[in-house]
Design an enzyme around this catalytic site. Structure first.
Site, PDB file in Angstrom:
ATOM      1  N   PRO A   2       0.816  -1.183   0.000  1.00  0.00           N
ATOM      2  CA  PRO A   2       0.000   0.000   0.000  1.00  0.00           C
ATOM      3  C   PRO A   2       0.858   1.244   0.000  1.00  0.00           C
ATOM      4  CG  PRO A   2      -0.248  -1.292   2.020  1.00  0.00           C
ATOM      5  CD  PRO A   2       0.964  -1.724   1.356  1.00  0.00           C
ATOM      6  N   GLU A   3       0.596   2.081  -0.956  1.00  0.00           N
ATOM      7  CA  GLU A   3       1.222   3.402  -1.000  1.00  0.00           C
ATOM      8  C   GLU A   3       0.146   4.393  -0.567  1.00  0.00           C
ATOM      9  OE1 GLU A   3       3.413   3.993  -4.670  1.00  0.00           O
ATOM     10  OE2 GLU A   3       3.482   1.839  -5.015  1.00  0.00           O
TER      11      GLU A   3
END
Length: 293
Positions: A2-3
């Site tokens: 996850p960014e």
DNA sequence: CCGCGGGCCTGAGAGC
DNA sequence: TGCTCTCAGGCCCGCG
């Protein structure tokens, strides 16, 4: 995994289930994630009302009525699911909603809203930590984080300044959370492509000449804003693990121009190049050598 | 101080 | 079917 866009998607999904609601019961189903849970982890959560759910870079931060903050990081494979089960709110009874437990469901918050918030993380690179709100500025995990890429302070001048004394590639500089906090491998590749800048370019060569074609930093900031905002609107990118809190996939992966598209035709009009993959600082870089300079 | 490579974990997919 | 190998949205740590 996850960014920033994925973490922001998760935050927005958790907000209605958690904000203004009390943690009736918290479960940690193993003794550690990436790090061991604090001894008083559960005690500092149970009975606390979540007064707000924020995000800093790739961290989720739940403000608690006690003055503590619950810091949460999704690592590479972490995800949250919100389950609604009226039985979960019944006094003294916290059986797992919908009966089935999935593998790697490590943490569960039973909220007074009636929702159960379940943290799942196969690889366990994620972590949670409770810290006092007035000690946030001393927290080692947050110390040294650069500006929020969608915040007001992040502009071409500051990006160029942060890159000026770097002895590394532009790709590595953008992945460095001290330069700008929240980008990861996907969105760095995508932003570099959109701004026609080579991932191999020396970070220190970024110039910012406002209004001129050589305003590299200006182009980069514009591209970063655009790709992050589009990805947030799409619910993030689901490659293998990321889910929205409803369980629905994000769909920005369909809009990737270069990431995971090695061998495909470059999408830039009249470029005619081909997307290539190579390894940079141990991470895959995807780019078009013909239109990224 | 800085930058780099190794390591932390599990699972999916490719190739044999 | 199954085994072995590579690779994956991140980041801490130790080394030079």
């Amino acid at each position: 995994m996850p960014e920033l866009p994925e973490v922001e998607t998760v935050r927005r999904g958790l907000q209605p289930a958690m904000e203004g609601s009390t943690i009736l019961k918290a479960e940690a189903r193993r003794k550690d994630l990436r790090f061991p849970f604090q001894k008083d982890f559960i005690a500092r959560l149970e009975g606390q009302t979540v007064t707000g759910l924020g995000r800093r870079a790739k961290y989720l931060m739940a403000d608690l009525g006690s003055g503590d903050v619950l810091l949460m990081h999704l690592g590479m494979s972490g995800s949250f699911r919100v389950l609604h089960d009226s039985a979960a709110a019944a006094p003294g009874r916290f059986h797992h909603p919908r009966g089935e437990e999935r593998a790697h469901d490590h943490v569960v918050f039973h909220m007074s809203s009636g929702a159960s918030v379940v943290f799942n993380d196969p690889r366990r690179f994620g972590y949670m930590k409770v810290i006092a709100r007035n000690a946030l500025e001393h927290e080692p995990l947050l110390k040294g984080l650069g500006p929020e890429p969608l915040g007001n302070e992040f502009d071409a001048a500051m990006l160029a300044r942060a890159c000026a004394n770097k002895k590394t590639s532009l790709k590595a500089a953008l992945l460095d959370q001290r330069v700008v906090a929240g980008l990861g491998n996907i969105y760095v590749c995508e932003a570099l492509y959109r701004s026609h800048l080579s991932p191999r370019r020396l970070a220190a060569t970024l110039s910012t000449k406002k209004g001129e074609p050589t305003d590299h930093a200006g182009r980069l900031v514009t591209s970063i804003h655009a790709v992050l905002n589009q990805a947030i609107r799409a619910g993030g990118s689901s490659i293998s693990d990321h889910r929205q809190t409803s369980g629905e996939l994000g769909y920005f992966q369909h809009a990737f121009t270069v990431y995971d598209r090695a061998g495909e035709k470059c999408q830039t009009a009249r470029c005619g190049g081909v997307v290539r993959r190579f390894v940079q600082n141990g991470r895959s870089t995807f780019w078009c050598a013909k239109c990224q300079k």
